[in-house]
Design a protein around this motif. Structure first.
Motif, mmCIF file in Angstrom:
data_model
loop_
_atom_site.group_PDB
_atom_site.id
_atom_site.type_symbol
_atom_site.label_atom_id
_atom_site.label_comp_id
_atom_site.label_asym_id
_atom_site.label_seq_id
_atom_site.Cartn_x
_atom_site.Cartn_y
_atom_site.Cartn_z
ATOM 1 N N VAL A 68 0.981 -1.096 -0.225
ATOM 2 C CA VAL A 68 -0.024 -0.129 0.049
ATOM 3 C C VAL A 68 0.868 1.170 0.048
ATOM 4 C CG1 VAL A 68 -1.411 0.952 1.110
ATOM 5 C CG2 VAL A 68 -1.563 -0.985 0.919
ATOM 6 N N CYS A 69 0.231 1.969 -0.947
ATOM 7 C CA CYS A 69 0.835 3.002 -0.917
ATOM 8 C C CYS A 69 0.823 4.633 -0.542
ATOM 9 C CB CYS A 69 1.398 3.977 -2.817
ATOM 10 S SG CYS A 69 2.522 2.727 -3.777
ATOM 11 N N ASN A 70 -0.988 4.645 -0.216
ATOM 12 C CA ASN A 70 -0.993 5.891 0.579
ATOM 13 C C ASN A 70 -2.162 5.566 1.322
ATOM 14 O OD1 ASN A 70 -3.082 4.668 -1.505
ATOM 15 N ND2 ASN A 70 -4.171 6.549 -1.883
ATOM 16 N N ALA A 71 -2.166 4.581 2.770
ATOM 17 C CA ALA A 71 -3.361 4.070 2.974
ATOM 18 C C ALA A 71 -3.615 6.017 4.082
ATOM 19 C CB ALA A 71 -2.557 3.235 4.190
ATOM 20 N N LYS A 72 -2.825 6.414 4.268
ATOM 21 C CA LYS A 72 -2.992 8.017 5.056
ATOM 22 C C LYS A 72 -4.029 8.214 4.253
ATOM 23 C CE LYS A 72 -2.402 8.821 8.768
ATOM 24 N NZ LYS A 72 -3.432 8.180 10.033
ATOM 25 N N TYR A 73 -3.904 8.680 2.868
ATOM 26 C CA TYR A 73 -4.201 9.950 2.119
ATOM 27 C C TYR A 73 -5.772 8.572 2.371
ATOM 28 C CZ TYR A 73 -6.387 11.447 -2.512
ATOM 29 O OH TYR A 73 -7.019 13.188 -2.703
ATOM 30 N N ALA A 74 -5.970 7.329 1.172
ATOM 31 C CA ALA A 74 -7.164 6.981 1.826
ATOM 32 C C ALA A 74 -8.229 7.269 2.964
ATOM 33 C CB ALA A 74 -7.138 5.290 1.470
ATOM 34 N N GLU A 75 -7.553 7.304 4.399
ATOM 35 C CA GLU A 75 -8.113 7.137 5.437
ATOM 36 C C GLU A 75 -8.364 9.104 5.214
ATOM 37 O OE1 GLU A 75 -6.740 7.789 10.023
ATOM 38 O OE2 GLU A 75 -5.680 7.288 8.483
ATOM 39 N N MET A 76 -7.717 9.961 4.953
ATOM 40 C CA MET A 76 -7.820 11.472 4.597
ATOM 41 C C MET A 76 -9.471 11.640 4.024
ATOM 42 S SD MET A 76 -8.050 14.473 3.322
ATOM 43 C CE MET A 76 -6.687 14.338 2.079
ATOM 44 N N ARG A 77 -9.530 10.381 2.977
ATOM 45 C CA ARG A 77 -10.970 11.049 2.330
ATOM 46 C C ARG A 77 -11.974 10.236 2.531
ATOM 47 N NH1 ARG A 77 -10.834 14.856 -1.068
ATOM 48 N NH2 ARG A 77 -12.136 13.844 -3.144
ATOM 49 N N ALA A 78 -11.772 9.093 3.452
ATOM 50 C CA ALA A 78 -12.598 8.487 3.824
ATOM 51 C C ALA A 78 -13.329 9.800 5.028
ATOM 52 C CB ALA A 78 -12.200 7.190 4.539
#
Length: 104
Positions: A68-78
């Motif tokens: 996974v390259c962008n877990a924090k970004y995916a979390e932020m969008r959610a």
């Protein structure tokens, strides 16, 4: 005819999903965006929780070996979706694109 190759989710994705789920459940997802915001109402509205997970899953990216390259970004969008769900005055920036909110 060749048998189809069955693939499993990578350990990296599985870990990111597990961590996201843990943070959702214990009220700490999306910090600092959701700091001090009670979003527990999403547990009473299944479609809201479903949408948060869909956004996380649609946005997350993995490299060719499943890291996974962008877990924090995916979390932020959610988290932005959750914030907009509980706070009508919150404006998601940038606005969600159709592919981010699609339910598959």
């Amino acid at each position: 005819m060749e048998a189809a190759t069955i693939q499993k989710l990578s350990n990296s994705f599985s870990g990111a999903l597990r961590t996201f789920s843990y943070w959702i459940a214990n009220g700490t997802v999306g910090l600092p965006l959701l700091e001090g915001i009670d979003y527990s109402c999403i547990f009473e509205e299944p479609s809201a929780l479903e949408q948060a997970y869909a956004i996380f899953a649609n946005v997350i990216e993995m490299d060719e070996v499943g890291i996974v390259c962008n877990a924090k970004y995916a979390e932020m969008r959610a988290a932005q979706y959750i914030r907009s769900y509980v706070d009508n005055s919150y404006k998601v920036e940038p606005e969600f694109e159709d592919w981010e909110i699609d339910l598959y």
